[in-house]
Design a protein around this motif. Structure first.
Motif, PDB file in Angstrom:
ATOM      1  N   ALA A  55       0.836  -1.203   0.000  1.00 26.89           N
ATOM      2  CA  ALA A  55       0.000   0.000   0.000  1.00 26.89           C
ATOM      3  C   ALA A  55       0.871   1.253   0.000  1.00 26.89           C
ATOM      4  O   ALA A  55       0.559   2.249  -0.671  1.00 26.89           O
ATOM      5  CB  ALA A  55      -0.922  -0.010   1.214  1.00 26.89           C
ATOM      6  N   GLY A  56       1.984   1.212   0.733  1.00 26.38           N
ATOM      7  CA  GLY A  56       2.909   2.342   0.735  1.00 26.38           C
ATOM      8  C   GLY A  56       3.554   2.546  -0.619  1.00 26.38           C
ATOM      9  O   GLY A  56       3.705   3.673  -1.090  1.00 26.38           O
ATOM     10  N   PHE A  57       3.917   1.452  -1.266  1.00 25.48           N
ATOM     11  CA  PHE A  57       4.481   1.541  -2.609  1.00 25.48           C
ATOM     12  C   PHE A  57       3.482   2.142  -3.582  1.00 25.48           C
ATOM     13  O   PHE A  57       3.848   2.907  -4.475  1.00 25.48           O
ATOM     14  CB  PHE A  57       4.864   0.137  -3.100  1.00 25.48           C
ATOM     15  CG  PHE A  57       6.228  -0.309  -2.643  1.00 25.48           C
ATOM     16  CD1 PHE A  57       6.927   0.374  -1.674  1.00 25.48           C
ATOM     17  CD2 PHE A  57       6.814  -1.436  -3.190  1.00 25.48           C
ATOM     18  CE1 PHE A  57       8.176  -0.038  -1.253  1.00 25.48           C
ATOM     19  CE2 PHE A  57       8.069  -1.867  -2.781  1.00 25.48           C
ATOM     20  CZ  PHE A  57       8.749  -1.168  -1.815  1.00 25.48           C
ATOM     21  N   ALA A  58       2.204   1.766  -3.416  1.00 25.83           N
ATOM     22  CA  ALA A  58       1.169   2.252  -4.332  1.00 25.83           C
ATOM     23  C   ALA A  58       1.026   3.772  -4.257  1.00 25.83           C
ATOM     24  O   ALA A  58       0.589   4.408  -5.222  1.00 25.83           O
ATOM     25  CB  ALA A  58      -0.170   1.586  -4.016  1.00 25.83           C
ATOM     26  N   GLU A  59       1.399   4.355  -3.132  1.00 26.50           N
ATOM     27  CA  GLU A  59       1.289   5.806  -2.958  1.00 26.50           C
ATOM     28  C   GLU A  59       2.496   6.552  -3.527  1.00 26.50           C
ATOM     29  O   GLU A  59       2.461   7.774  -3.661  1.00 26.50           O
ATOM     30  CB  GLU A  59       1.125   6.138  -1.479  1.00 26.50           C
ATOM     31  CG  GLU A  59      -0.191   5.634  -0.882  1.00 26.50           C
ATOM     32  CD  GLU A  59      -0.302   5.925   0.598  1.00 26.50           C
ATOM     33  OE1 GLU A  59       0.657   6.507   1.169  1.00 26.50           O
ATOM     34  OE2 GLU A  59      -1.342   5.585   1.197  1.00 26.50           O
ATOM     35  N   LEU A  60       3.571   5.838  -3.843  1.00 23.73           N
ATOM     36  CA  LEU A  60       4.751   6.487  -4.414  1.00 23.73           C
ATOM     37  C   LEU A  60       4.521   6.795  -5.893  1.00 23.73           C
ATOM     38  O   LEU A  60       3.831   6.057  -6.592  1.00 23.73           O
ATOM     39  CB  LEU A  60       5.977   5.577  -4.283  1.00 23.73           C
ATOM     40  CG  LEU A  60       6.473   5.277  -2.865  1.00 23.73           C
ATOM     41  CD1 LEU A  60       7.619   4.284  -2.919  1.00 23.73           C
ATOM     42  CD2 LEU A  60       6.916   6.545  -2.155  1.00 23.73           C
ATOM     43  N   ASP A  61       5.121   7.858  -6.354  1.00 21.13           N
ATOM     44  CA  ASP A  61       5.052   8.208  -7.774  1.00 21.13           C
ATOM     45  C   ASP A  61       6.172   7.464  -8.487  1.00 21.13           C
ATOM     46  O   ASP A  61       7.328   7.867  -8.456  1.00 21.13           O
ATOM     47  CB  ASP A  61       5.199   9.720  -7.947  1.00 21.13           C
ATOM     48  CG  ASP A  61       5.139  10.131  -9.415  1.00 21.13           C
ATOM     49  OD1 ASP A  61       4.816   9.267 -10.256  1.00 21.13           O
ATOM     50  OD2 ASP A  61       5.421  11.296  -9.712  1.00 21.13           O
TER      51      ASP A  61
END
Length: 207
Positions: A76-82
């Motif tokens: 989920a944290g990765f999904a928030e990265l650009d």
């Protein structure tokens, strides 16, 4: 006559809270020692061993559930990265400096490897590492990263080095920020084509 009250939702909510408390306690316990026992986890959670075993039939079951939860949080944290804009080099650096990698899950990798085995641990990482692989493939297509090495070997190298950095940080042989910096520098050195002047972004260095 008053209608009967269905207590199942309340019981289910209580069970979920207990499971969360046990997993939170396990995370804290493994941060102190990857050898933490069910007794120690139960004490940290403020419940008895019988309660813990009512939800998990063994210590490996606790570790398995905790690793799955932790990797879901990481994903989920990765999904928030650009990860789409800029260079693939910059995206890789952002991924490798993500807080989940060398921060919150101290001791969990060692506990998971011990109780679940390296193959199971690798399997559970597949979804998270699929995001990293997508960035690597983008960099290879754009000419940023070398293509002379097989992609599975590159991904295996990233997996191994990421866990080596986590182990060094967990053992306090390296500060976590320095471990992240070294991991990024090492992997980007592996990824870049030494024969090409690849466009790049400055690697993030933690102050």
């Amino acid at each position: 006559m008053a209608p009967k009250t269905d207590k199942r939702p309340a019981k289910r909510a209580d069970a979920e809270r207990t499971v969360t408390a046990v997993l939170d306690a396990a995370l804290r316990s493994f941060a102190s020692s990857p050898d933490a026992t069910v007794t120690e986890i139960a004490k940290a959670a403020g419940v008895g061993r019988v309660t813990v075993y009512g939800h998990f039939d063994s210590l490996p079951a606790i570790v398995d559930a905790l690793l799955i939860r932790s990797l879901a949080e990481a994903d989920a944290g990765f999904a928030e990265l650009d990860l789409e804009s800029g260079t693939a080099t910059g995206a890789v650096d952002r991924l490798l400096h993500a807080p989940w990698l060398l921060g919150r899950y101290q001791g969990l990798l060692a506990a998971a490897t011990r109780h679940l085995g390296p193959e199971k641990v690798r399997q559970l990482h597949e979804q998270v590492f699929a995001r990293i692989e997508a960035v690597i493939v983008r960099g290879r297509h754009r000419g940023e990263f070398r293509t002379d090495l097989p992609l599975p070997w590159v991904m295996a190298s990233i997996y191994a080095l990421a866990h080596a950095a986590a182990a060094e940080a967990d053992a306090e042989r390296l500060p976590r920020a320095e471990a992240a910096d070294l991991l990024s520098t090492t992997l980007l050195g592996l990824l870049r084509d030494p024969a090409a002047g690849c466009p790049s972004e400055p690697v993030q260095m933690t102050p």
